[in-house]
Write a protein that holds these residues in place. Structure first.
Motif, PDB file in Angstrom:
ATOM      1  N   GLY A  85      14.289  -5.397  -1.345  1.00  0.00           N
ATOM      2  CA  GLY A  85      13.514  -4.327  -0.721  1.00  0.00           C
ATOM      3  C   GLY A  85      14.108  -3.884   0.602  1.00  0.00           C
ATOM      4  O   GLY A  85      14.433  -4.716   1.454  1.00  0.00           O
ATOM      5  N   LEU A  86      14.259  -2.584   0.766  1.00  0.00           N
ATOM      6  CA  LEU A  86      14.864  -2.015   1.973  1.00  0.00           C
ATOM      7  C   LEU A  86      14.070  -2.375   3.235  1.00  0.00           C
ATOM      8  O   LEU A  86      14.651  -2.786   4.239  1.00  0.00           O
ATOM      9  N   LEU A  87      12.751  -2.248   3.177  1.00  0.00           N
ATOM     10  CA  LEU A  87      11.932  -2.565   4.351  1.00  0.00           C
ATOM     11  C   LEU A  87      12.103  -4.025   4.752  1.00  0.00           C
ATOM     12  O   LEU A  87      12.189  -4.342   5.943  1.00  0.00           O
ATOM     13  N   ASN A  88      12.203  -4.909   3.778  1.00  0.00           N
ATOM     14  CA  ASN A  88      12.400  -6.332   4.072  1.00  0.00           C
ATOM     15  C   ASN A  88      13.762  -6.583   4.712  1.00  0.00           C
ATOM     16  O   ASN A  88      13.880  -7.368   5.654  1.00  0.00           O
ATOM     17  N   LYS A  89      14.794  -5.927   4.208  1.00  0.00           N
ATOM     18  CA  LYS A  89      16.140  -6.082   4.774  1.00  0.00           C
ATOM     19  C   LYS A  89      16.172  -5.605   6.227  1.00  0.00           C
ATOM     20  O   LYS A  89      16.755  -6.265   7.098  1.00  0.00           O
ATOM     21  N   VAL A  90      15.554  -4.468   6.472  1.00  0.00           N
ATOM     22  CA  VAL A  90      15.505  -3.926   7.834  1.00  0.00           C
ATOM     23  C   VAL A  90      14.738  -4.879   8.749  1.00  0.00           C
ATOM     24  O   VAL A  90      15.168  -5.189   9.866  1.00  0.00           O
ATOM     25  N   SER A  91      13.613  -5.378   8.270  1.00  0.00           N
ATOM     26  CA  SER A  91      12.796  -6.301   9.059  1.00  0.00           C
ATOM     27  C   SER A  91      13.570  -7.569   9.403  1.00  0.00           C
ATOM     28  O   SER A  91      13.550  -8.024  10.553  1.00  0.00           O
ATOM     29  N   VAL A 147       3.153  -2.233   0.998  1.00  0.00           N
ATOM     30  CA  VAL A 147       4.605  -2.443   1.078  1.00  0.00           C
ATOM     31  C   VAL A 147       5.114  -3.488   0.086  1.00  0.00           C
ATOM     32  O   VAL A 147       6.299  -3.799   0.083  1.00  0.00           O
TER      33      VAL A 147
END
Length: 154
Positions: A124-130, A99
């Motif tokens: 990063g999208l995954l980081n924003k969601v997290s 990731v």
């Protein structure tokens, strides 16, 4: 602690007079996704990154009427030698590699945010969601998940 707490404050204090004389100036501080939740097994690191984020937010407000823009960059997993230097081992690095962003990608995103005058950037999208989830999910649940990730590989 010296790197994440003392140094940003000392550098800012030392450089502010010169930055105030510039027609436009920028300060880019680097926090981490760890700034958005407590991280068991990395408690001191996470706490120091919370400091960087909070310091940046406060400093930005204090300088709002000046030509100095303050941005805080909070990357997640980044393809660097951090895991081995922190003694996390190759297994955690392998998970992070799935990731992670490259250092160049993180730096480019940070510079774009800096020169656009943004207050904060989580690349990063995954980081924003997290980060978003960590603000709505109960803290004990977030801490248990983080502990499970790091305790498994440390």
């Amino acid at each position: 602690m010296q790197l994440n707490l003392t140094l940003p404050v000392q550098l800012t204090h030392t450089l502010l007079p010169q930055l105030h004389r510039a027609p436009q100036a920028y300060i880019l501080n680097v926090a981490s996704m760890a700034a958005y939740q407590a991280v068991p097994s990395l408690a001191l690191y996470a706490a120091s990154k919370i400091f960087v984020l909070s310091f940046s937010r406060g400093l930005r407000y204090e300088l709002k009427d000046s030509a100095i823009s303050v941005t805080c960059l909070s990357p997640g997993a980044t393809a660097t030698d951090f895991s081995s230097r922190a003694g996390m081992g190759s297994e955690l690095q392998a998970v992070a590699n799935k990731v992670s962003m490259t250092a160049a990608e993180v730096a480019e995103a940070g510079l774009q945010a800096l020169f656009a005058g943004k207050a904060e950037l989580i690349p990063g999208l995954l980081n924003k969601v997290s980060a978003g989830l960590s603000s709505v999910v109960p803290k004990p649940v977030v801490e248990k998940i983080a502990a499970g990730i790091y305790e498994k590989y440390l």
